[in-house]
Design a protein around this motif. Structure first.
Motif, short mmCIF file in Angstrom:
data_model
loop_
_atom_site.label_atom_id
_atom_site.label_comp_id
_atom_site.label_asym_id
_atom_site.label_seq_id
_atom_site.Cartn_x
_atom_site.Cartn_y
_atom_site.Cartn_z
N UNK A 1 0.82 -1.21 0.00
CA UNK A 1 0.00 0.00 0.00
C UNK A 1 0.86 1.26 0.00
N UNK A 2 1.92 1.26 0.80
CA UNK A 2 2.77 2.44 0.90
C UNK A 2 3.50 2.70 -0.41
N UNK A 3 4.05 1.66 -1.00
CA UNK A 3 4.79 1.81 -2.25
C UNK A 3 3.87 2.23 -3.39
N UNK A 4 2.64 1.75 -3.38
CA UNK A 4 1.66 2.18 -4.39
C UNK A 4 1.28 3.64 -4.17
N UNK B 1 4.85 3.88 6.94
CA UNK B 1 5.43 2.53 6.84
C UNK B 1 6.33 2.22 8.03
N UNK B 2 7.27 3.11 8.30
CA UNK B 2 8.28 2.84 9.32
C UNK B 2 7.78 3.15 10.71
N UNK B 3 7.23 4.36 10.88
CA UNK B 3 7.06 4.91 12.22
C UNK B 3 5.65 4.78 12.76
N UNK B 4 4.86 3.94 12.12
CA UNK B 4 3.54 3.66 12.68
C UNK B 4 3.20 2.18 12.60
#
Length: 805
Positions: free
Chosen positions: A95-98, A250-253
């Motif tokens: 989802x993040x990369x999209x 992506x990283x911090x949640x």
């Protein structure tokens, strides 16, 4: 496919595909994010293929020898907990990369961005599936490094540089403590294998009975707390919001900050059921939950609110995993593991939606927002779903997690007994109240009311394209699905993870309605007090601002900034103290320290009446004493004679007397070496001295300094003498000369044992000695050549003078 290679492919695929991002960029240009999303999709399919195995209660594992001498293997292990984290990482990754395809502009360095994200995703999958402590540490630090690069993605802004450095120092430093804990764990168990330790009741018992238990647990938890921004380590996460919003989501949640929680869950079987575990994990979790929730009320930056809410929500997980007693070691495991899944959905969804709002309004300042529900209705609906899930509103998945949290808090209080134990459910409700308040702040302040006029904020905005809305909509749908139909998600994902942490645990049953229960009453109280806190929201935030302005030093951030800002000055000051120019000062300091270290045991022996060197015998040593006296006299002359020539001759005489001592002690090779070296060094000194115009030594020291030097020299000599005299107090090492005698001829074909040792067995040492001699020979050659040039210049000068005459 073999289990080892299958799991290794899951972990290593993102690393390998990161190498092909530049090539994909040449083909796809600004749509290269779809290539990275495809990599994440493949990882999701592969991790999903393991779900039937873990659902059946089995595991996949495989190992390959890596560093056998250090007991380090390249090992992978897939149980229910690994698969749960792997599903979260790969699914959120898609989802993040999209989403990033539309969020980032074409002018951004897209190759670097997607390479960093793929490296991060691979590192997180490595953490999830590692079965070796050293391997786990490597992937752990790779997440810190990739996070550092992503937070500092905007290299030219001070805020990004500050946030990236802060994150790396805290999470990387915490990782070093964790590594020390892993080494202690190895010293206790004798293995780095994680599953080997966690599946062996005997090893777990050994760890819990070890005197190193507390310090090992503390070191490992420091690493976990630093990564998950718990306790005093929370300060790095708000500053990490300088990263692009997809990175924060992506990283911090959803993923990296859960690495610490994952570590706590992974080692739960080994350390839980103890007071240390309960006090450290549950205690830090409760304090962080309330503290971060309270600080979230002050924030005016959208991502800042989400940052503190993330810290608080992670503290929920820590607290629940910390609920433990000796009789019931896993009270909160089921609740925490279910919330691990739910939190990833609603928090990632909120970050993506906040990114949309900030992208449209060109600001993250919540004070400049309002009225967006009419202009951005889809974004408004999705934000309401995600924020209400975080607040614990039914029928969303956050409500189910909140109910389980309250239920396990009550169970923990009952298990402990006593009046103070009920502070646990009270603090749980306080955390829920604060969560309710800042969750509704996001909805009402951003989407309701009217937007204030600001020249930097557009007058008209609208919902973005579905490339941005789609990932958030998928997560919102999951929030609703898990809330209404939790059973499939629990059966296939959550329950296997619970069983991996707590083997033989009861099956988790979750429903929206269980009747009037204590947890439901706590939820109603939460909503009531949440509305009250929201009513006083501005007053609370204003008080926090005034308090911080009045007492700026009462802050973890102030302590961090002070330490970092003063690090250079502290280093410079310490350097000036230890190295005051010429080396003589700190050489004397070290010598005095050595003298003190030797004299302390001698003085102790004198006062306690212990015998000192009872075997020391000076009888029958007249020859040796004569040589010793000559050495002392010549050394004294070298140090005190006023002219260089006499001092050099005295120093040379000292060396020749030492060679005489070697000969007397039946070491003719050493005596010959000493004679050659002394002859060569004397020649060198004489050549140098002949170039000096002043042949008398310059001694600027005052009498007091000379006395100090004499006392220091005598002290060093005395200490050395005492050390040599006491050498027979301990048993000597067993000689290994027999090894050279037995193997010298066979291994080297040499019959001269001295030559064999020097040339063959000590070849590198001999090469070093030859190198030193060559360097010294070059120096002597240059000195001699320079002397001949001086003579030539003098001859030429005298000739020219005569010609002029």
């Amino acid at each position: 496919m073999d289990a080892f290679y299958f799991l290794a492919l899951i972990v290593l695929l993102p690393f390998l595909m990161a190498l092909f991002v530049p090539l994909a960029y040449k083909v796809l240009k600004d749509k290269v994010g779809w290539f990275a999303a495809l990599v994440a999709f493949v990882c999701l399919i592969m991790v999903g293929a393991i779900v039937p195995t873990t659902y059946a209660g089995d595991v996949l594992s495989g190992a390959m020898s890596w560093i056998p001498g250090l007991f380090v293997n390249l090992a992978f292990y897939a149980d229910g907990l690994s698969v749960l984290l792997g599903i979260i990482v790969s699914f959120i990754g898609i989802l993040i990369l999209s989403y990033s395809n539309k969020y980032l502009s074409k002018s951004e360095d897209l190759v670097r961005y997607y390479q960093y994200l793929l490296v991060f995703m691979g590192s997180m999958l490595g953490i999830a599936f590692s079965d070796n402590l050293i391997q786990l540490f490597i992937f752990w630090e790779l997440t810190s490094i990739s996070s550092f690069m992503l937070i500092g993605y905007y290299r030219k802004t001070k805020e990004s540089i500050y946030g990236a450095t802060k994150a790396l120092l805290i999470t990387g430093g915490g990782g070093l403590f964790m590594f020390a804990g892993f080494l202690l764990l190895f010293s206790i168990t004798g293995t780095y294998g994680i599953s080997e330790m966690l599946t062996s009741p005997d090893m777990i018992a050994v760890v819990k009975s070890s005197p190193l238990f507390t310090v090992t647990l503390l070191f490992i938890l420091i690493g976990a707390f630093a990564k998950s921004a718990q306790g005093p380590f929370y300060v790095w996460l708000p500053n990490a919001m300088e990263a692009p919003t997809p990175v924060s989501a992506f990283l911090h949640s959803a993923t990296m900050v859960k690495a610490g929680v994952f570590l706590v869950a992974r080692f739960h079987p080994m350390f839980s059921g103890t007071t240390d575990w309960f006090v450290l994990v549950c205690g830090i979790g409760l304090i962080t939950m309330v503290g971060a929730g309270f600080l979230a009320l002050r924030q005016t930056d959208l991502k800042g609110i989400l940052a503190y809410s993330t810290i608080s929500q992670l503290a929920y997980l820590m607290t629940m995993y910390g609920y433990t007693t000796l009789a019931e070691p896993g009270i909160g495991v089921a609740a925490a593991t279910f919330h691990l899944l739910n939190h990833a959905t609603f928090k990632a969804c909120l970050f993506l939606l906040v990114g949309i709002v900030a992208h449209e309004l060109h600001t993250r300042d919540i004070r400049k927002m309002g009225g967006l529900r009419k202009e951005m209705p889809i974004t408004f609906i999705l934000t309401v779903i995600a924020a209400c899930a975080m607040a614990g509103i039914p029928p969303l998945n956050g409500f189910l997690s909140k109910e389980l949290f309250y239920e396990s808090s009550i169970q923990m209080a009952e298990a402990l007994g006593g009046g103070m134990a009920w502070m646990i459910p009270i603090l749980a409700v306080v955390g829920g109240v604060l969560t309710f308040a800042y969750s509704f702040r996001l909805i009402l302040k951003v989407f309701c009311g009217k937007r204030t006029t600001d020249p930097d904020v557009p007058d008209h905005v609208h919902d973005p394209s579905w490339i941005l809305l789609g990932p958030a909509a998928i997560l919102a749908a999951l929030i609703i699905l898990i809330g209404l139909f939790p059973t499939p998600f629990i059966d296939y994902l959550v329950q296997p993870a619970i069983n991996a942490i707590l083997p033989g645990a009861e099956h988790l049953h979750v429903a929206l309605w269980h009747g009037i229960t204590p947890s439901l009453i706590m939820t109603i109280i939460t909503f009531a007090f949440g509305i009250l806190v929201y009513w006083k929201y501005d007053a609370i935030a204003g008080w926090q601002t005034r308090f911080s302005s009045k007492h700026p030093k009462i802050s973890i951030n102030w302590i961090y900034n002070t330490l970092v800002d003063n690090a250079f000055d502290f280093g410079a000051t310490l350097g000036k103290m230890l190295q005051k120019g010429p080396p003589a000062g700190y050489v004397k300091t070290m010598l005095v320290f050595i003298i003190a270290m030797v004299l302390i045991p001698i003085v102790y022996a004198l006062f306690t009446g212990l015998p000192i060197f009872p075997n020391l015998d000076f009888a029958g040593m007249p020859s040796e004493m004569l040589v010793f006296i000559l050495i002392i006299l010549t050394a004294w002359g070298a140090a005190s004679l006023p002219k260089y020539l006499s001092a050099i001759i005295s120093l040379s005489a000292c060396g020749f007397v030492v060679s005489l001592l070697y000969a007397y002690l039946k070491a003719p090779d050493l005596a010959m070496t000493q004679l050659c070296i002394e002859t060569l060094s004397t020649i060198m000194f004489l050549v140098v001295i002949m170039k000096f115009k002043n042949k008398e030594a310059v001694r600027p020291e005052k009498t007091r300094a000379k006395v100090k030097n004499v006392l220091l020299a005598v002290g060093c000599a005395f200490v050395l003498f005492m050390m040599l005299a006491g050498a027979d107090l301990i048993a000597p090492f067993e000689t290994f000369s027999h090894y050279f005698i037995e193997n010298g001829l066979e291994m080297t074909a040499g019959r001269n044992i001295v030559n064999v040792i020097v040339v063959d067995f000590r070849g590198y040492d001999t090469i070093g000695e030859i190198s030193v001699i060559c360097i010294a020979a070059l120096a002597v050659f240059n000195l001699i050549k320079s002397r001949s040039k001086d003579k030539q210049e003098k001859t030429v000068t005298s000739t020219m003078t005569e010609e002029k005459k």
